[in-house]
Design a protein around this motif. Structure first.
Motif, PDB file in Angstrom:
ATOM      1  N   SER A  10       0.678  -1.266  -0.021  1.00  0.00           N
ATOM      2  CA  SER A  10      -0.366  -0.130   0.130  1.00  0.00           C
ATOM      3  C   SER A  10       0.854   1.405  -0.074  1.00  0.00           C
ATOM      4  CB  SER A  10      -1.160  -0.052   1.034  1.00  0.00           C
ATOM      5  OG  SER A  10      -1.551  -1.193   1.576  1.00  0.00           O
ATOM      6  N   ASN A  11       1.875   1.073   0.313  1.00  0.00           N
ATOM      7  CA  ASN A  11       3.149   2.506   0.320  1.00  0.00           C
ATOM      8  C   ASN A  11       3.626   2.180  -0.074  1.00  0.00           C
ATOM      9  OD1 ASN A  11       2.073   3.694   2.638  1.00  0.00           O
ATOM     10  ND2 ASN A  11       3.121   2.560   4.298  1.00  0.00           N
ATOM     11  N   ARG A  37       2.431   4.444  -2.846  1.00  0.00           N
ATOM     12  CA  ARG A  37       0.926   5.167  -2.485  1.00  0.00           C
ATOM     13  C   ARG A  37       0.013   4.756  -2.775  1.00  0.00           C
ATOM     14  NH1 ARG A  37       3.179   6.529   2.389  1.00  0.00           N
ATOM     15  NH2 ARG A  37       5.063   8.271   2.355  1.00  0.00           N
ATOM     16  N   ALA A  39      -1.890   3.395  -1.504  1.00  0.00           N
ATOM     17  CA  ALA A  39      -3.962   3.771  -0.804  1.00  0.00           C
ATOM     18  C   ALA A  39      -3.850   4.955  -1.217  1.00  0.00           C
ATOM     19  CB  ALA A  39      -3.526   2.842   0.420  1.00  0.00           C
ATOM     20  N   GLN A  40      -3.216   5.854  -1.294  1.00  0.00           N
ATOM     21  CA  GLN A  40      -4.230   7.453  -1.637  1.00  0.00           C
ATOM     22  C   GLN A  40      -4.317   6.981  -2.593  1.00  0.00           C
ATOM     23  OE1 GLN A  40      -1.643   9.111   0.571  1.00  0.00           O
ATOM     24  NE2 GLN A  40      -0.480   8.118   1.846  1.00  0.00           N
ATOM     25  N   GLY A 162      -1.212   4.333   6.336  1.00  0.00           N
ATOM     26  CA  GLY A 162      -1.454   4.933   5.385  1.00  0.00           C
ATOM     27  C   GLY A 162      -3.187   5.043   4.380  1.00  0.00           C
ATOM     28  N   ARG A 163      -3.715   4.359   5.415  1.00  0.00           N
ATOM     29  CA  ARG A 163      -5.306   4.314   4.912  1.00  0.00           C
ATOM     30  C   ARG A 163      -5.851   5.380   6.125  1.00  0.00           C
ATOM     31  NH1 ARG A 163      -9.266   0.243   3.428  1.00  0.00           N
ATOM     32  NH2 ARG A 163      -7.753  -1.482   3.377  1.00  0.00           N
ATOM     33  N   THR A 165      -4.743   7.732   7.924  1.00  0.00           N
ATOM     34  CA  THR A 165      -3.975   8.855   7.552  1.00  0.00           C
ATOM     35  C   THR A 165      -4.907   9.785   6.660  1.00  0.00           C
ATOM     36  OG1 THR A 165      -1.745   8.630   8.772  1.00  0.00           O
ATOM     37  CG2 THR A 165      -2.346  10.516   6.685  1.00  0.00           C
ATOM     38  N   ALA A 166      -5.049   8.579   5.406  1.00  0.00           N
ATOM     39  CA  ALA A 166      -5.545   9.896   4.170  1.00  0.00           C
ATOM     40  C   ALA A 166      -7.376  10.106   4.539  1.00  0.00           C
ATOM     41  CB  ALA A 166      -5.626   9.082   3.214  1.00  0.00           C
ATOM     42  N   PRO A 170      -6.583  14.607   8.017  1.00  0.00           N
ATOM     43  CA  PRO A 170      -6.372  15.246   6.668  1.00  0.00           C
ATOM     44  C   PRO A 170      -5.454  16.596   7.405  1.00  0.00           C
ATOM     45  CG  PRO A 170      -8.679  15.814   7.377  1.00  0.00           C
ATOM     46  CD  PRO A 170      -8.013  14.999   8.497  1.00  0.00           C
ATOM     47  N   GLN A 268       2.198   9.576   8.047  1.00  0.00           N
ATOM     48  CA  GLN A 268       1.293   8.371   8.847  1.00  0.00           C
ATOM     49  C   GLN A 268       2.023   7.810  10.089  1.00  0.00           C
ATOM     50  OE1 GLN A 268       1.490   6.741   4.859  1.00  0.00           O
ATOM     51  NE2 GLN A 268       2.820   4.595   5.969  1.00  0.00           N
TER      52      GLN A 268
END
Length: 310
Positions: A10-11, A37, A39-40, A162-163, A165-166, A170, A268
Motif C-alpha cells: 500500500s505504501n 502510495r 492506498a492514497q 496510510g489508509r 491517515t488519508a 487530513p 502517517q
C-alpha cells in the motif's frame, strides 16, 4: 539460487533479492524500493485511477529490470491490501500483466498474517513458545497467534497507517477531535478481535514487524538500523503512550526530523502509533520485540519449503 520477491504494498513497491536454498537462511543480496502510495491513489469509487495504474506499471518494469540485473532466477510477485481492495482490482492486475508480463498474486489479509507469522517463527525459533505477532502496513493491520508455524488465529483489519491517515487525519498537524475520533475507531475495530485470541491464553512472546513499528521503536530509543539485524529492539507501551500526544501536535515536517522517521512516512506515523498503542493496550502487552523478518521473508520461506519437498 537467487530469488526475488516483488511486494506491491500500500505504501511501497519493494523488490527484495536473496540468495537461498532449502534449509538455509535467506541472505539479502539487493533491495530496490519505490514509494507509490497506492492506498492514497484510490478515487471516490475505490478504484485505482489510470494514472495510478500507469505509475504501478512503470515501477514494476523498473523492478523487473533490477531483478534481471541482479541475476534473479525466480521472481515471486504479490500484492496486498491496496490492490486487493480496489474496486477495479481485476483490471489493474490484467493491465499489469499485459504490459509487463508479471502476474501479481493477490494475498488475502489472512494469508498476509500467516506468512508474516511464519517468518517471525523461523526468526525466533521454537523456544519463543506461543507467539502473538502484530504487523501494521499501509492498508491493514495483521494479527496472528500460535505455537506452531501455522497460527491458531489470524486476522486482518483495515487499519493501515496510510489508509487511516488519508481517511481520518487530513490536517497538518491534525485536528485534536479528528485524532480522538480515529483513536475511538481503531480501538473499536481491534476490540472486536480480542476474544478470538484470548481463548488461546497469554502469549509467551509478543513480536511486531513492519516499518511502522521499527520507526516507533526507534523514536522511543531503540537501536538504529545501522547497528545490524541482531540487536534486540523493543517497544514499551509506556513509551508509546508518552509519544502519541507529542506526535499528534507535530507537523509532518517536524516528525520527519525525529530519529528513524523517513520523510515519506512522517505524515502517517501518528496513525500507526494510534494503532500500535491500541493493539498493545487491548491485548495487554506491556512490551514487544521488533522482528527484522516479515511478509517478504515469509513468502521466500514458503517457496523454499515447497522447493525442499518437491
Amino acid at each position: 539460487m537467487r530469488l526475488g520477491v516483488l511486494d506491491v504494498g500500500s505504501n511501497t513497491v519493494h523488490l527484495l533479492v536473496v540468495d537461498a536454498h532449502p534449509g538455509a537462511r535467506p541472505l539479502p543480496a539487493h533491495s530496490h524500493k519505490a514509494e507509490l502510495r497506492l492506498a492514497q491513489l484510490l478515487d471516490d469509487s475505490g478504484a485505482i485511477g489510470d494514472d495510478g495504474i500507469q505509475k504501478l506499471i512503470a515501477v514494476v518494469r523498473d523492478a523487473l529490470q533490477a531483478a534481471e540485473d541482479k541475476g534473479v532466477e525466480d521472481l515471486l510477485p504479490f500484492a496486498t491490501s491496496a490492490v486487493r481492495e480496489a474496486s477495479n482490482a481485476d483490471d489493474v492486475l490484467a493491465r499489469v500483466e499485459a504490459e509487463t508480463g508479471v502476474r501479481l498474486q493477490v494475498l488475502t489479509g489472512a494469508e498476509e498474517a500467516r506468512l508474516t507469522f511464519l517468518a517471525v517463527r523461523r526468526w525466533y525459533g521454537w523456544s519463543a513458545g506461543k507467539l502473538l505477532v502484530l504487523d501494521i502496513g499501509g492498508g491493514s493491520l495483521e494479527i496472528a497467534y500460535g505455537i506452531d508455524e501455522e497460527p491458531d488465529a489470524a486476522v486482518s483489519l483495515p487499519l493501515g497507517a496510510g489508509r487511516l491517515t488519508a481517511g481520518w487525519l487530513p490536517g497538518d498537524p491534525p485536528d485534536p477531535e479528528a485524532v480522538r475520533a480515529l483513536r475511538r475507531h481503531v480501538r473499536a475495530q481491534i476490540a472486536r478481535t480480542v476474544g478470538e485470541f484470548s481463548r488461546f491464553g497469554a502469549p509467551d512472546h509478543v513480536v511486531a514487524t513492519s516499518k511502522t513499528f521499527k520507526q516507533l521503536a526507534r523514536i522511543a530509543g531503540a537501536a538504529r538500523s545501522t547497528e545490524g539485524l541482531y540487536v534486540q529492539r523493543e517497544l514499551k507501551r509506556e513509551s508509546l503512550e508518552a509519544w502519541v500526544p507529542r506526535l499528534s501536535g507535530m507537523t509532518a515536517d517536524q516528525r520527519a526530523e525525529l530519529p528513524g522517521v523517513s520523510e515519506g512516512r512522517a505524515a502517517q506515523i501518528l496513525a500507526g502509533a494510534l494503532v500500535a498503542e491500541g493493539a498493545m493496550d487491548l491485548f495487554g502487552v506491556e512490551s514487544l520485540e521488533v522482528c527484522p523478518w516479515a511478509l517478504r521473508e515469509g513468502v521466500i520461506l514458503r517457496r523454499l519449503d515447497h522447493m525442499g519437498s518437491a
